[in-house]
Design a protein around this motif. Structure first.
Motif, PDB file in Angstrom:
ATOM      1  N   ALA A  48      72.933  57.587  54.198  1.00 47.17           N
ATOM      2  CA  ALA A  48      73.681  56.884  53.323  1.00 47.17           C
ATOM      3  C   ALA A  48      73.138  55.530  53.022  1.00 47.17           C
ATOM      4  O   ALA A  48      72.950  55.040  51.937  1.00 47.17           O
ATOM      5  CB  ALA A  48      75.102  56.986  53.668  1.00 47.17           C
ATOM      6  N   GLU A  49      72.495  54.877  54.247  1.00 45.10           N
ATOM      7  CA  GLU A  49      71.941  53.760  54.123  1.00 45.10           C
ATOM      8  C   GLU A  49      70.752  53.653  53.074  1.00 45.10           C
ATOM      9  O   GLU A  49      70.439  52.876  52.288  1.00 45.10           O
ATOM     10  CB  GLU A  49      71.541  52.997  55.180  1.00 45.10           C
ATOM     11  N   ALA A  73      71.700  54.604  49.319  1.00 44.12           N
ATOM     12  CA  ALA A  73      72.549  53.093  48.595  1.00 44.12           C
ATOM     13  C   ALA A  73      71.434  52.415  48.297  1.00 44.12           C
ATOM     14  O   ALA A  73      71.569  51.767  47.225  1.00 44.12           O
ATOM     15  CB  ALA A  73      73.461  52.516  49.723  1.00 44.12           C
ATOM     16  N   ASP A  90      76.473  46.656  46.019  1.00 41.20           N
ATOM     17  CA  ASP A  90      77.432  47.165  46.943  1.00 41.20           C
ATOM     18  C   ASP A  90      77.726  48.602  46.789  1.00 41.20           C
ATOM     19  O   ASP A  90      78.872  48.845  46.691  1.00 41.20           O
ATOM     20  CB  ASP A  90      78.564  46.216  46.602  1.00 41.20           C
ATOM     21  N   ARG A  97      78.452  52.633  47.833  1.00 43.48           N
ATOM     22  CA  ARG A  97      78.983  53.207  48.709  1.00 43.48           C
ATOM     23  C   ARG A  97      78.574  54.807  48.537  1.00 43.48           C
ATOM     24  O   ARG A  97      78.457  54.993  47.239  1.00 43.48           O
ATOM     25  CB  ARG A  97      80.607  53.324  48.849  1.00 43.48           C
ATOM     26  N   VAL A 145      77.058  58.447  44.575  1.00 42.79           N
ATOM     27  CA  VAL A 145      76.811  56.636  44.733  1.00 42.79           C
ATOM     28  C   VAL A 145      77.746  55.979  43.891  1.00 42.79           C
ATOM     29  O   VAL A 145      77.572  56.139  42.625  1.00 42.79           O
ATOM     30  CB  VAL A 145      75.390  56.296  44.751  1.00 42.79           C
ATOM     31  N   ARG A 200      79.741  51.870  43.027  1.00 43.40           N
ATOM     32  CA  ARG A 200      79.857  50.533  43.551  1.00 43.40           C
ATOM     33  C   ARG A 200      81.514  50.734  44.347  1.00 43.40           C
ATOM     34  O   ARG A 200      82.386  51.423  44.138  1.00 43.40           O
ATOM     35  CB  ARG A 200      80.419  49.548  42.408  1.00 43.40           C
ATOM     36  N   ALA A 201      81.283  49.772  45.257  1.00 45.00           N
ATOM     37  CA  ALA A 201      82.505  49.903  46.275  1.00 45.00           C
ATOM     38  C   ALA A 201      83.970  49.819  45.799  1.00 45.00           C
ATOM     39  O   ALA A 201      84.803  50.696  46.131  1.00 45.00           O
ATOM     40  CB  ALA A 201      82.466  48.739  47.029  1.00 45.00           C
ATOM     41  N   MET A 207      84.380  53.498  44.303  1.00 44.52           N
ATOM     42  CA  MET A 207      84.434  54.328  45.606  1.00 44.52           C
ATOM     43  C   MET A 207      85.881  54.505  46.237  1.00 44.52           C
ATOM     44  O   MET A 207      86.334  55.242  46.552  1.00 44.52           O
ATOM     45  CB  MET A 207      83.243  54.180  46.395  1.00 44.52           C
ATOM     46  N   ASN A 208      86.233  53.032  46.233  1.00 45.31           N
ATOM     47  CA  ASN A 208      87.387  52.796  47.244  1.00 45.31           C
ATOM     48  C   ASN A 208      88.776  52.888  46.400  1.00 45.31           C
ATOM     49  O   ASN A 208      89.610  52.386  46.901  1.00 45.31           O
ATOM     50  CB  ASN A 208      87.299  51.467  47.884  1.00 45.31           C
TER      51      ASN A 208
END
Length: 429
Positions: A89-90, A93, A100, A102, A284, A286-287, A290-291
């Motif tokens: 994932a790192e 990303a 940013d 995720r 993938v 943006r946070a 995704m959140n």
């Protein structure tokens, strides 16, 4: 025997589960860019399990990573910390270009696109989606519902309201006769007009190069021009990179980068090549996107340790051996070789593509009418010559699809081109 296996296949599997060839092929093993069937016949593989064997068959680095990980633990689900999943994932990303970012792992491109649609519609509080004509995004209920290719969309029922936009196919449709700048302007005007008649959609989902649609694409910059219209209205852009990602196009690592004056997409989906045959897909975003889900979720098999180990080893090999550069160099040679062949074959309407993602569109000579029988005949003739290719297209499956592993050598490209030359010429005999 293969004949016995075919009978057993028909007894227990769905009628709609497509098989290539009049005499279907059982592939038993592979190495590098070659595979062998149950009779020991060797084939040069120019389709890679539908663009999935991205680096090479039986790549030692991937085989070793899978074996070592399987000897420790194969699977635990996402309910537990998972080092290979975090490490992959790192890297994804960072490579995505999305700020940013995720990453959520799935088991397929279909599931990745499902997840992207869930995120976009939740984030935007809208169940309306824009998609491209001639597109393909998977075989689940929601992804079939947005697919713009009649041959791969068995139902009109859908949880989403879908509106289809011009632009995915450069050489057909009402804007085909325009130059590239005029084509882009006309498609943008069409999009703007469409948005004036409806409530704002959640997102546009688009393949930078349409895969199942026959490797068609718009002029570079179209999606950047679309993005300006979409951004004014808060509409998200989902780039479906299931087939175009990881350097296959040669010129770019991601297909969206041919349209990048406004930066990366809001959401990117991937699958196929990253696992080199192991079942990996993902999203993938943006946070904040995704959140946006407000309930719990997990993935039982997405991100499982053994597939993540394969993905890490495969991605490392791809980057360290500059397979994107190889796709650009060898793919460019192969495209030019096929264009030289096409000049002498009246059935060939166009050779298109970039890198090692090449389409050859076949029509009835002297017309623009799709010729699916010709595509099937070339598929069979290429197999007889020792070459495996694919087919697709939005007009009755009349395009040949050529997508070898990205480690293809110049000698292998020449070998495959020679077989295709013979197979295409056989149409006139």
């Amino acid at each position: 025997m293969t004949e016995d296996l075919l009978g057993r296949h028909r007894d227990v599997l769905p009628d709609w589960l497509a098989l290539y060839y009049q005499d279907p092929l059982e592939i038993t093993h592979g190495e590098g860019r070659y595979v062998w069937d149950a009779h020991g016949t060797k084939y040069l593989d120019f389709f890679g399990g539908i663009l999935t064997t991205m680096t090479a068959h039986a790549l030692p680095e991937v085989t070793k990573a899978v074996t070592e990980q399987a000897g420790r633990i194969i699977h635990s689900s996402t309910l537990y910390l998972n080092r290979p999943m975090v490490e992959l994932a790192e890297r994804v990303a960072q490579l995505s270009g999305i700020p940013d970012a995720r990453v959520f792992f799935t088991t397929s491109g279909t599931e990745a696109n499902d997840t992207a649609l869930l995120l976009a519609t939740t984030y935007r509080r809208s169940n309306t989606v824009l998609a491209m004509r001639n597109s393909y995004h998977g075989r689940s209920f929601s992804s079939v519902g947005i697919t713009g290719n009649r041959g791969w969309s068995p139902t009109s029922l859908s949880p989403l309201q879908t509106m289809y936009v011009h632009g995915g196919v450069r050489n057909r449709g009402p804007f085909a006769a325009m130059d590239d700048d005029g084509f882009v302007r006309a498609c943008v005007d069409d999009l703007t007009d469409l948005l004036g008649h409806t409530r704002p959609p959640a997102a546009l989902i688009a393949e930078p190069i349409q895969g199942v649609g026959g490797f068609t694409s718009p002029p570079d910059g179209l999606y950047a021009a679309f993005r300006e219209v979409l951004s004014e209205r808060g509409i998200l852009w989902i780039a479906d990179e299931v087939q175009t990602g990881w350097g296959r196009t040669g010129d770019h690592f991601w297909g969206w980068q041919a349209h990048d004056r406004n930066g990366p997409p809001d959401i990117l989906t991937f699958a196929k090549g990253i696992g080199n045959g192991m079942s990996i897909g993902g999203v993938v975003a943006r946070a904040d996107i995704m959140n946006c889900l407000d309930s719990n979720s997990i993935s039982t098999f997405g991100g499982t340790q053994v597939t993540m180990a394969a993905g890490l080893a495969n991605l490392t090999y791809l980057l360290e051996h500059d397979l994107q550069g190889n796709a650009r160099r060898v793919g460019g040679l192969l495209i030019e070789r096929l264009r030289a062949v096409a000049v002498r074959v009246p059935h060939v309407r166009e050779v298109r593509g970039r890198g090692l993602m090449i389409g050859v569109e076949l029509t009835t000579p002297g017309t623009d009418r799709a010729d699916p029988d010709a595509a099937s005949a070339v598929l069979e003739a290429a197999r007889a010559g020792g070459l495996l290719i694919g087919k697709g297209g939005g007009h009755n499956t009349s395009a040949l699809r050529i997508a070898p592993p990205l480690s293809l050598t110049v000698a292998e490209a020449e070998e495959g081109a020679a077989i295709l030359d013979h197979a295409l010429r056989s149409l006139d005999q």
